[in-house]
Write a protein that holds these residues in place. Structure first.
Motif, PDB file in Angstrom:
ATOM      1  N   TYR A   1      54.759  35.657  14.658  1.00 38.66           N
ATOM      2  CA  TYR A   1      54.110  34.869  15.707  1.00 38.66           C
ATOM      3  C   TYR A   1      53.004  33.998  15.135  1.00 38.66           C
ATOM      4  O   TYR A   1      51.943  34.486  14.768  1.00 38.66           O
ATOM      5  CB  TYR A   1      53.542  35.807  16.792  1.00 38.66           C
ATOM      6  CG  TYR A   1      52.954  35.024  17.945  1.00 38.66           C
ATOM      7  CD1 TYR A   1      53.789  34.397  18.863  1.00 38.66           C
ATOM      8  CD2 TYR A   1      51.582  34.883  18.100  1.00 38.66           C
ATOM      9  CE1 TYR A   1      53.271  33.642  19.906  1.00 38.66           C
ATOM     10  CE2 TYR A   1      51.049  34.134  19.147  1.00 38.66           C
ATOM     11  CZ  TYR A   1      51.905  33.517  20.041  1.00 38.66           C
ATOM     12  OH  TYR A   1      51.393  32.767  21.064  1.00 38.66           O
ATOM     13  N   HIS A   2      53.295  32.700  15.032  1.00 39.83           N
ATOM     14  CA  HIS A   2      52.265  31.730  14.623  1.00 39.83           C
ATOM     15  C   HIS A   2      52.074  30.769  15.809  1.00 39.83           C
ATOM     16  O   HIS A   2      52.335  29.569  15.700  1.00 39.83           O
ATOM     17  CB  HIS A   2      52.690  31.016  13.344  1.00 39.83           C
ATOM     18  CG  HIS A   2      51.561  30.359  12.583  1.00 39.83           C
ATOM     19  ND1 HIS A   2      51.308  30.613  11.250  1.00 39.83           N
ATOM     20  CD2 HIS A   2      50.627  29.447  12.963  1.00 39.83           C
ATOM     21  CE1 HIS A   2      50.275  29.883  10.842  1.00 39.83           C
ATOM     22  NE2 HIS A   2      49.838  29.159  11.865  1.00 39.83           N
ATOM     23  N   TRP A   3      51.715  31.343  16.965  1.00 40.46           N
ATOM     24  CA  TRP A   3      51.136  30.637  18.114  1.00 40.46           C
ATOM     25  C   TRP A   3      52.094  29.996  19.115  1.00 40.46           C
ATOM     26  O   TRP A   3      51.637  29.474  20.130  1.00 40.46           O
ATOM     27  CB  TRP A   3      50.121  29.578  17.649  1.00 40.46           C
ATOM     28  CG  TRP A   3      49.055  30.106  16.745  1.00 40.46           C
ATOM     29  CD1 TRP A   3      48.824  31.403  16.410  1.00 40.46           C
ATOM     30  CD2 TRP A   3      48.050  29.348  16.057  1.00 40.46           C
ATOM     31  NE1 TRP A   3      47.747  31.496  15.564  1.00 40.46           N
ATOM     32  CE2 TRP A   3      47.255  30.238  15.333  1.00 40.46           C
ATOM     33  CE3 TRP A   3      47.757  27.983  16.005  1.00 40.46           C
ATOM     34  CZ2 TRP A   3      46.173  29.836  14.537  1.00 40.46           C
ATOM     35  CZ3 TRP A   3      46.691  27.585  15.214  1.00 40.46           C
ATOM     36  CH2 TRP A   3      45.903  28.497  14.486  1.00 40.46           C
TER      37      TRP A   3
ATOM     38  N   LEU B   1      44.945  37.763   4.818  1.00 40.25           N
ATOM     39  CA  LEU B   1      43.694  37.027   5.014  1.00 40.25           C
ATOM     40  C   LEU B   1      43.920  35.523   4.940  1.00 40.25           C
ATOM     41  O   LEU B   1      44.476  35.024   3.966  1.00 40.25           O
ATOM     42  CB  LEU B   1      42.689  37.423   3.916  1.00 40.25           C
ATOM     43  CG  LEU B   1      41.377  36.645   3.919  1.00 40.25           C
ATOM     44  CD1 LEU B   1      40.520  36.989   5.140  1.00 40.25           C
ATOM     45  CD2 LEU B   1      40.585  36.896   2.631  1.00 40.25           C
ATOM     46  N   ASN B   2      43.460  34.810   5.964  1.00 35.22           N
ATOM     47  CA  ASN B   2      43.375  33.346   5.913  1.00 35.22           C
ATOM     48  C   ASN B   2      41.907  32.981   5.769  1.00 35.22           C
ATOM     49  O   ASN B   2      41.082  33.387   6.589  1.00 35.22           O
ATOM     50  CB  ASN B   2      43.892  32.699   7.203  1.00 35.22           C
ATOM     51  CG  ASN B   2      45.395  32.816   7.358  1.00 35.22           C
ATOM     52  OD1 ASN B   2      46.088  33.299   6.481  1.00 35.22           O
ATOM     53  ND2 ASN B   2      45.891  32.357   8.491  1.00 35.22           N
ATOM     54  N   HIS B   3      41.596  32.229   4.736  1.00 36.82           N
ATOM     55  CA  HIS B   3      40.192  31.858   4.516  1.00 36.82           C
ATOM     56  C   HIS B   3      40.067  30.404   4.096  1.00 36.82           C
ATOM     57  O   HIS B   3      40.836  29.935   3.252  1.00 36.82           O
ATOM     58  CB  HIS B   3      39.564  32.751   3.446  1.00 36.82           C
ATOM     59  CG  HIS B   3      38.184  32.315   3.070  1.00 36.82           C
ATOM     60  ND1 HIS B   3      37.107  32.448   3.918  1.00 36.82           N
ATOM     61  CD2 HIS B   3      37.708  31.700   1.960  1.00 36.82           C
ATOM     62  CE1 HIS B   3      36.029  31.945   3.329  1.00 36.82           C
ATOM     63  NE2 HIS B   3      36.370  31.479   2.148  1.00 36.82           N
TER      64      HIS B   3
ATOM     65  N   SER C   1      38.310  17.853   7.754  1.00 30.90           N
ATOM     66  CA  SER C   1      38.130  18.589   9.010  1.00 30.90           C
ATOM     67  C   SER C   1      36.656  18.933   9.124  1.00 30.90           C
ATOM     68  O   SER C   1      36.082  19.470   8.172  1.00 30.90           O
ATOM     69  CB  SER C   1      38.931  19.893   8.991  1.00 30.90           C
ATOM     70  OG  SER C   1      40.270  19.650   8.613  1.00 30.90           O
ATOM     71  N   ASN C   2      36.039  18.630  10.255  1.00 28.39           N
ATOM     72  CA  ASN C   2      34.585  18.828  10.244  1.00 28.39           C
ATOM     73  C   ASN C   2      34.166  20.289  10.221  1.00 28.39           C
ATOM     74  O   ASN C   2      33.039  20.600   9.853  1.00 28.39           O
ATOM     75  CB  ASN C   2      33.873  18.014  11.328  1.00 28.39           C
ATOM     76  CG  ASN C   2      34.461  18.258  12.677  1.00 28.39           C
ATOM     77  OD1 ASN C   2      35.056  19.315  12.899  1.00 28.39           O
ATOM     78  ND2 ASN C   2      34.337  17.297  13.585  1.00 28.39           N
ATOM     79  N   TRP C   3      35.076  21.214  10.534  1.00 31.76           N
ATOM     80  CA  TRP C   3      34.734  22.641  10.468  1.00 31.76           C
ATOM     81  C   TRP C   3      34.850  23.197   9.047  1.00 31.76           C
ATOM     82  O   TRP C   3      34.451  24.332   8.797  1.00 31.76           O
ATOM     83  CB  TRP C   3      35.639  23.455  11.404  1.00 31.76           C
ATOM     84  CG  TRP C   3      37.107  23.280  11.140  1.00 31.76           C
ATOM     85  CD1 TRP C   3      37.932  22.319  11.671  1.00 31.76           C
ATOM     86  CD2 TRP C   3      37.948  24.061  10.255  1.00 31.76           C
ATOM     87  NE1 TRP C   3      39.208  22.460  11.169  1.00 31.76           N
ATOM     88  CE2 TRP C   3      39.247  23.517  10.308  1.00 31.76           C
ATOM     89  CE3 TRP C   3      37.701  25.172   9.432  1.00 31.76           C
ATOM     90  CZ2 TRP C   3      40.320  24.040   9.564  1.00 31.76           C
ATOM     91  CZ3 TRP C   3      38.771  25.697   8.689  1.00 31.76           C
ATOM     92  CH2 TRP C   3      40.065  25.122   8.772  1.00 31.76           C
ATOM     93  N   LEU C   4      35.377  22.407   8.123  1.00 33.98           N
ATOM     94  CA  LEU C   4      35.718  22.960   6.805  1.00 33.98           C
ATOM     95  C   LEU C   4      34.878  22.320   5.702  1.00 33.98           C
ATOM     96  O   LEU C   4      35.074  21.161   5.356  1.00 33.98           O
ATOM     97  CB  LEU C   4      37.215  22.716   6.544  1.00 33.98           C
ATOM     98  CG  LEU C   4      37.933  23.579   5.504  1.00 33.98           C
ATOM     99  CD1 LEU C   4      39.434  23.312   5.533  1.00 33.98           C
ATOM    100  CD2 LEU C   4      37.405  23.456   4.116  1.00 33.98           C
TER     101      LEU C   4
HETATM  102  C1  GBH Z   1      44.857  28.043  10.119  1.00 30.56           C
HETATM  103  O1  GBH Z   1      43.837  28.287  11.021  1.00 30.56           O
HETATM  104  C2  GBH Z   1      46.183  28.071  10.828  1.00 30.56           C
HETATM  105  O2  GBH Z   1      46.820  29.334  10.646  1.00 30.56           O
HETATM  106  C3  GBH Z   1      47.101  26.968  10.397  1.00 30.56           C
HETATM  107  O3  GBH Z   1      48.187  26.901  11.274  1.00 30.56           O
HETATM  108  C4  GBH Z   1      46.303  25.688  10.339  1.00 30.56           C
HETATM  109  O4  GBH Z   1      47.093  24.562  10.141  1.00 30.56           O
HETATM  110  C5  GBH Z   1      45.287  25.830   9.244  1.00 30.56           C
HETATM  111  O5  GBH Z   1      44.469  26.910   9.477  1.00 30.56           O
HETATM  112  C6  GBH Z   1      44.341  24.638   9.079  1.00 30.56           C
HETATM  113  O6  GBH Z   1      43.505  24.538  10.188  1.00 30.56           O
HETATM  114  O7  GBH Z   1      39.068  21.497  15.829  1.00 30.56           O
HETATM  115  O8  GBH Z   1      36.758  22.039  15.423  1.00 30.56           O
HETATM  116  O9  GBH Z   1      37.934  23.087  17.271  1.00 30.56           O
HETATM  117  C7  GBH Z   1      42.525  28.286  10.486  1.00 30.56           C
HETATM  118  C8  GBH Z   1      41.525  28.374  11.603  1.00 30.56           C
HETATM  119  C9  GBH Z   1      41.552  27.283  13.693  1.00 30.56           C
HETATM  120  C10 GBH Z   1      40.185  26.454  11.944  1.00 30.56           C
HETATM  121  C11 GBH Z   1      41.291  26.028  14.482  1.00 30.56           C
HETATM  122  C12 GBH Z   1      39.958  25.188  12.722  1.00 30.56           C
HETATM  123  C13 GBH Z   1      39.841  24.221  14.949  1.00 30.56           C
HETATM  124  C14 GBH Z   1      38.417  23.822  14.867  1.00 30.56           C
HETATM  125  N1  GBH Z   1      41.417  27.091  12.276  1.00 30.56           N
HETATM  126  N2  GBH Z   1      40.026  25.450  14.143  1.00 30.56           N
HETATM  127  S1  GBH Z   1      38.025  22.521  15.942  1.00 30.56           S
END
Ligand code: GBH
Length: 471
Positions: free
Chosen positions: A127-129, A313-315, A335-338
């Motif tokens: 399950y990937h969403w 683990l996803n990091h 991505s602004n969260w990363l």
């Molecule tokens: C993973 O989630 C997923 O498993 C994968 O499918 C995805 O493509 C990959 O990361 C890259 O994102 O838009 O500011 O609201 C990682 C966790 C969840 C982090 C969604 C970014 C959206 C932030 N991610 N989140 S925002």
């Protein structure tokens, strides 16, 4: 700009797994081919305003029709493993085993057979969403009916594919499913209730995972001899001021509410105490008569505890805790969260070792994005992989974290959920405006491949090698 961190030579254990990952909705397309049912992401992405530019996964990377090409990319990367997911509504259109779509089942047999023929082991996420919309119509993850449906779905997949698949991941990132899907509503199914419903959804996700693990354990393990667990995502929280107790406490609280929300019930038993206490206090202060965090019965606690064969683990990134912010010296991404913060990866791996009983850790995702104009010279990605993987090496060699494998996100540029095609995580560039969706290697492909082929970073002093990275 991309300066090398303090660098350790060394290689990983001989049997280390090297992979790359993707997920069904993000790459397959073929959203209603051959009897596939609707998923919550089909509905969500077709609702105007939900996904950036109203992008959707109708065609995505068209991987449903490009199997041979994609296998070629994997061979080029020299990976030993490929992490993929199965679309639940492609095999069970209404989410139940009353109605099996054999054409969808055949498709995954073709994928898995092609991988095995190329000597690449499949790691399959159940399950990937992409929940079947038919189940969302009955309450989705907010209803405990989903626990039975997920058990049946898992049982079905093990019975059909378990003789070929030896690595199973039940659920990808319960934190995101619960919080973004049912709390913030920024992801499918778009349920907005930032108060309590995400805790209800999370509760059912945990139970569903445990049931799938038990089915495998009781009914299939002896014969199929595979491994099964869950994948949790977590940032690393660093105290902003490491000498200030408030900041240290804030960082720990962040870890308890993020990773601990799901890791505690599965790896330790029950929700962690700080979460139980803080949510109860706040709920009562808000005039509720009980906590917004549901309770497990003692029998449920025992049934859930220990339902893991490894720690998936996803990091991606780190935060500074007091309030959560990013360090301004960390390099940016698309991505602004990363923000790029390799050291947090090492600390997180050590933290998992210490907090959760030194489990074997399989890194199921790690990667970085770009946005804007296409530039195949993705120096930032090579920088990211080199330094994150090197920190993982230190976690392994120096800190003794039992890391058994590493999976890069992502094989190719794909539908980045609510950010559409605007954020690109791929090692391969995909031109989404070209009907053929051609895949082109970025410069990070030979870079990552060298690390894979050399199993890390061999020391030139140990003898000559051709492991010097091509950059
Ligand atoms: C993973 O989630 C997923 O498993 C994968 O499918 C995805 O493509 C990959 O990361 C890259 O994102 O838009 O500011 O609201 C990682 C966790 C969840 C982090 C969604 C970014 C959206 C932030 N991610 N989140 S925002």
């Amino acid at each position: 700009r991309f300066q090398r961190h303090k660098y350790h030579y060394g290689t990983f254990p001989q049997d280390f797994l090297w992979g790359v990952s993707s997920s069904a909705y993000q790459i397959e397309g073929a959203w209603r081919a051959d009897g596939k049912g609707m998923s919550i992401w089909d509905k969500f992405s077709h609702t105007p305003g939900k996904v950036l530019h109203n992008d959707n996964g109708d065609i995505a990377c068209d991987s449903y029709n490009k199997l041979e090409i994609d296998i070629g990319l994997l061979k080029q990367l020299k990976v030993t493993h490929y992490r993929m997911s199965i679309s639940w509504p492609r095999v069970l259109p209404d989410g139940t085993t009353n109605n099996i779509n054999e054409a969808g089942v055949d498709y995954y047999h073709r994928v898995i057979d092609a991988l095995l023929a190329a000597n690449i082991q499949p790691q399959v996420t159940l399950y990937h969403w992409d929940l079947p919309q038919a189940l969302e119509d009955q309450g989705g993850w907010l209803s405990d009916m989903v626990v039975d449906r997920f058990r049946e779905y898992a049982d079905f997949l093990f019975s059909r594919f378990g003789h070929k698949v030896k690595f199973w991941i039940t659920i990808n990132e319960p934190y995101i499913i619960a919080l973004l899907g049912y709390g913030y509503g920024s992801f499918a199914p778009g349920n907005h209730d930032p108060g309590s419903l995400h805790y209800v959804a999370g509760h059912n996700v945990i139970k569903a995972h445990a049931e799938a693990w038990h089915v495998y354990n009781d009914k299939y393990r002896a014969e199929q001899k595979g491994r099964i667990s869950i994948t949790l995502n977590s940032d690393w929280a660093e105290p902003r001021n490491p000498y200030k107790q408030e900041d240290i406490d804030a960082a720990k609280r962040y870890m308890d509410f993020f990773l601990g929300w799901f890791a505690n019930p599965i790896f330790v038993g029950d929700y962690n105490e700080p979460m139980k206490r803080i949510i109860r206090e706040r709920s009562l202060a808000n005039g509720l008569d009980k906590s917004r965090l549901p309770e497990f019965t003692p029998a449920e606690i025992e049934r859930i505890r220990g339902t893991h064969d490894f720690f998936g683990l996803n990091h991606y990134t780190s935060v500074l805790a007091f309030m959560v912010i990013s360090d301004r010296t960390w390099l940016e991404s698309g991505s602004n969260w990363l923000k790029i913060a390799p050291l947090g990866f090492r600390k997180l791996l050590k933290y998992i070792k210490d907090e959760y009983g030194d489990p074997p850790i399989l890194v199921t995702e790690n990667g970085v994005s770009e946005n804007g104009p296409v530039d195949l010279n993705d120096e930032h990605r090579s920088y990211f992989y080199e330094n994150y993987i090197n920190e993982m090496l230190k976690a392994n060699m120096t800190d003794g974290a039992n890391v058994i494998g590493y999976t890069a996100w992502s094989l190719m540029d794909n539908l980045e959920w609510a950010s559409g095609y605007g954020e690109r995580f791929g090692l391969f560039y995909v031109n989404h405006t070209n009907a053929d969706r051609p895949r082109t290697p970025k410069t990070s492909v030979p870079f990552y491949t060298t690390i894979v082929r050399c199993n890390g970073f061999p020391n030139p002093a140990d003898g000559p090698h051709d492991c010097t990275n091509p950059l």
